[in-house]
Design an enzyme around this catalytic site. Structure first.
Site, PDB file in Angstrom:
ATOM      1  N   GLU A 101      11.631  32.540 -28.880  1.00  0.00           N
ATOM      2  CA  GLU A 101      11.765  33.358 -28.745  1.00  0.00           C
ATOM      3  C   GLU A 101      13.205  33.911 -27.949  1.00  0.00           C
ATOM      4  O   GLU A 101      13.587  33.288 -27.332  1.00  0.00           O
ATOM      5  CB  GLU A 101      10.830  34.603 -27.583  1.00  0.00           C
ATOM      6  CG  GLU A 101      11.206  35.786 -26.981  1.00  0.00           C
ATOM      7  CD  GLU A 101       9.900  36.772 -26.482  1.00  0.00           C
ATOM      8  OE1 GLU A 101       9.578  37.667 -26.352  1.00  0.00           O
ATOM      9  OE2 GLU A 101       9.214  35.259 -25.943  1.00  0.00           O
ATOM     10  N   LYS A 123       7.339  43.211 -32.739  1.00  0.00           N
ATOM     11  CA  LYS A 123       6.632  42.660 -31.531  1.00  0.00           C
ATOM     12  C   LYS A 123       5.472  43.676 -30.704  1.00  0.00           C
ATOM     13  O   LYS A 123       6.206  44.248 -30.502  1.00  0.00           O
ATOM     14  CB  LYS A 123       7.083  41.689 -30.105  1.00  0.00           C
ATOM     15  CG  LYS A 123       6.188  40.979 -29.594  1.00  0.00           C
ATOM     16  CD  LYS A 123       7.164  40.729 -27.526  1.00  0.00           C
ATOM     17  CE  LYS A 123       6.535  39.900 -26.851  1.00  0.00           C
ATOM     18  NZ  LYS A 123       7.415  39.470 -26.215  1.00  0.00           N
ATOM     19  N   CYS A 153       5.478  35.527 -29.007  1.00  0.00           N
ATOM     20  CA  CYS A 153       5.088  35.350 -28.122  1.00  0.00           C
ATOM     21  C   CYS A 153       4.083  35.595 -27.157  1.00  0.00           C
ATOM     22  O   CYS A 153       2.294  35.332 -27.614  1.00  0.00           O
ATOM     23  CB  CYS A 153       5.777  35.184 -26.350  1.00  0.00           C
ATOM     24  SG  CYS A 153       6.754  34.637 -24.699  1.00  0.00           S
TER      25      CYS A 153
END
Length: 281
Positions: free
Chosen positions: A48, A123, A165
């Site tokens: 990331e 995301k 993440c």
């Protein structure tokens, strides 16, 4: 693309210590990709915020997105790699619409060995949390607009499911990816040192076991300015939950592993979890 997937593929989790200089970060990445290619890797996963780490610079980095994607496409061709490009800020939604409130999307692009973008995932889960480290408070929603779509991408070795993440804490996303046919789950990350030490490996192994997928987790590591410290420990996990290899050192490096897809298919046949499921959620 062959209708029959190969029985194995060499993958890499690329661990980085990105700072706020795009030039320096790409120079670091180029060396790591060269190493991965020399080790026979075909699919490389970046962490990331690999291009620029700090949240305040995301809008400026978004303006450089076309140039960064061009650089990545060149790297794919030079090293003959498929690259999962961690996360990059985009000021546009996947349909091309400009995000109206000044925020950006945290987007994960996957490029093939010819440098062609084959997919994009934005995301979904944003890290708004209180953590007992020097930064203390994290509010990704102040900078990022969440995505909403589950994304898988066909490759020569099977279907890749894209996550980023904080998504790791939401097993329903991973189950949706498995239902969509995923074989290789990728997780670019910048886990904090505190949450990483507590939960990183446990959550990764759980996601691998419950989906019967390989998990390729590429993390940021070390210090990033005065307040941020990330956990690293990039690793590759097989569908039985075994850590095949990891990088515990808090330094940049390459975790390169052969994923035995034939063994994955045997496991799914001998323990058919998906056909045993009784609840839909």
């Amino acid at each position: 693309m062959s209708s029959k997937s190969p029985d194995s593929v060499m993958v890499a989790a690329i661990q980085m210590n990105s700072q706020d200089s795009l030039t320096d970060n790409l120079a670091q990445l180029d060396k790591l990709l060269a190493e991965a290619a020399l080790r026979g890797v075909k699919l490389a996963v970046l962490p990331e915020n690999f291009a620029v780490f700090g949240a305040p610079g995301q809008a400026h980095t978004a303006s450089q997105l076309p140039a960064i994607l061009t650089w990545l496409a060149d790297a794919c061709r030079r090293y003959r790699l498929w690259i999962v490009a961690g996360s990059l800020p985009s000021s546009h939604r996947p349909d091309g619409e400009v995000i109206p409130d000044g925020r950006v999307r945290s987007a994960c692009f996957i490029l093939d060995e010819e440098g062609v973008v084959q997919g994009r995932y934005d995301k979904i889960h944003l890290f708004d949390a209180e953590v007992g480290d020097r930064q203390a408070t994290y509010r990704e929603s102040a900078v990022f607009e969440p995505g909403s779509s589950v994304v898988t991408v066909p490759t020569p070795w099977g279907r890749v499911g894209l996550t980023i993440c904080y998504d790791l804490r939401f097993p329903e996303l991973f189950m949706a990816l498995r239902k969509a046919g995923t074989d290789l789950l990728v997780l670019p990350a910048a886990f904090t040192a505190i949450t990483g030490e507590a939960h990183w490996e446990t959550l990764l192994r759980a996601r691998a076991i419950e989906t019967q997928c390989f998990v390729i987790a590429a993390g940021q590591t070390g210090k990033h300015g005065a307040l941020r410290e990330t956990w690293g420990h990039s690793m590759v996990i097989n569908p039985w939950g075994k850590v095949l290899d990891e990088r515990p050192e808090p330094t940049p490096g390459v975790v390169a592993v052969a994923c035995d897809l034939g063994e994955m298919r045997k496991l799914r046949h001998s323990m058919p979890l998906m056909s045993h499921r009784r609840l839909s959620y």
